[in-house]
Design a protein around this motif. Structure first.
Motif, PDB file in Angstrom:
ATOM      1  N   UNK A  71       0.829  -1.212   0.000  1.00 54.13           N
ATOM      2  CA  UNK A  71       0.000   0.000   0.000  1.00 54.13           C
ATOM      3  C   UNK A  71       0.863   1.261   0.000  1.00 54.13           C
ATOM      4  N   UNK A  72       2.058   1.186   0.605  1.00 58.30           N
ATOM      5  CA  UNK A  72       2.962   2.344   0.558  1.00 58.30           C
ATOM      6  C   UNK A  72       3.499   2.537  -0.854  1.00 58.30           C
ATOM      7  N   UNK A  73       3.827   1.446  -1.531  1.00 53.88           N
ATOM      8  CA  UNK A  73       4.295   1.548  -2.914  1.00 53.88           C
ATOM      9  C   UNK A  73       3.206   2.157  -3.783  1.00 53.88           C
ATOM     10  N   UNK A  74       1.982   1.690  -3.626  1.00 54.71           N
ATOM     11  CA  UNK A  74       0.863   2.223  -4.412  1.00 54.71           C
ATOM     12  C   UNK A  74       0.654   3.710  -4.142  1.00 54.71           C
ATOM     13  N   UNK A  75       0.641   4.106  -2.882  1.00 53.92           N
ATOM     14  CA  UNK A  75       0.435   5.512  -2.536  1.00 53.92           C
ATOM     15  C   UNK A  75       1.528   6.395  -3.129  1.00 53.92           C
ATOM     16  N   UNK A  76       2.755   5.899  -3.110  1.00 52.47           N
ATOM     17  CA  UNK A  76       3.873   6.693  -3.622  1.00 52.47           C
ATOM     18  C   UNK A  76       3.869   6.865  -5.130  1.00 52.47           C
ATOM     19  N   UNK A  77       2.999   6.166  -5.834  1.00 55.65           N
ATOM     20  CA  UNK A  77       2.873   6.365  -7.278  1.00 55.65           C
ATOM     21  C   UNK A  77       2.062   7.612  -7.617  1.00 55.65           C
ATOM     22  N   UNK A  78       1.362   8.159  -6.617  1.00 55.77           N
ATOM     23  CA  UNK A  78       0.569   9.371  -6.827  1.00 55.77           C
ATOM     24  C   UNK A  78       1.504  10.574  -6.696  1.00 55.77           C
ATOM     25  N   UNK A  79       1.544  11.387  -7.735  1.00 62.34           N
ATOM     26  CA  UNK A  79       2.428  12.551  -7.759  1.00 62.34           C
ATOM     27  C   UNK A  79       2.148  13.461  -6.562  1.00 62.34           C
ATOM     28  N   UNK A  80       3.214  13.799  -5.850  1.00 61.61           N
ATOM     29  CA  UNK A  80       3.099  14.687  -4.694  1.00 61.61           C
ATOM     30  C   UNK A  80       3.035  13.959  -3.363  1.00 61.61           C
ATOM     31  N   UNK A  81       3.037  12.647  -3.406  1.00 62.18           N
ATOM     32  CA  UNK A  81       2.948  11.868  -2.165  1.00 62.18           C
ATOM     33  C   UNK A  81       4.337  11.414  -1.722  1.00 62.18           C
TER      34      UNK A  81
END
Length: 148
Positions: A71-81
């Motif tokens: 879930x951290x990897x997925x969240x970090x794919x969002x620009x600005x996160x």
């Protein structure tokens, strides 16, 4: 402070405990799901909470899956996160003070509830120190601009 929280089925029970904990502390919480133990895909919940942070619907985000890794990897794919996977209070504090992490990820199957509360508290009670750390965050943002 308004916090967005979300999890997959592996983090559901911890999410519910942390949501209750934050509400008891007077923190405004928006729950982005999941809403039970039915198997779901963690990228969906990492993304929805990350988008809420980027869109300023919430100030910070907390995401939980079995280990916190996916879930951290997925969240970090969002620009600005900048989502930090935290398993101890020191890392949680440093994720905000030095890295200005706007989200943290936790592992619902690897952390006990009491430790998870301590980690969450360390994160929420910390502030970005700026200074030399700002220069480094700006470099991360520059990498993001060139890669995404």
């Amino acid at each position: 402070m308004k916090i967005g929280i979300g999890s997959d089925h592996g983090g559901y029970e911890l999410k519910e405990e942390l949501k209750k904990y934050m509400l008891e502390k007077g923190i405004d919480v928006i729950d982005y799901g999941t809403n039970d133990l039915t198997s779901v895909d963690y990228p969906d919940y990492g993304k929805i909470v990350a988008e809420a942070v980027v869109n300023k619907e919430v100030e910070r985000g907390v995401v939980i899956c079995g280990t916190g890794i996916g879930i951290s990897i997925a969240a970090n794919k969002v620009k600005g996160i900048r989502c930090a996977l935290c398993s101890d209070t020191y890392s949680a504090r440093m994720s905000m003070e030095h890295n200005n992490a706007n989200m943290i990820a936790l592992g619902g199957r690897v952390l006990g509830v009491d430790l998870a509360k301590e980690i969450l508290s360390a994160y929420l009670n910390s502030t970005f120190q700026g200074g030399r750390h700002l220069r480094r965050i700006e470099k991360i943002s520059e990498i993001e601009k060139t890669m995404l």
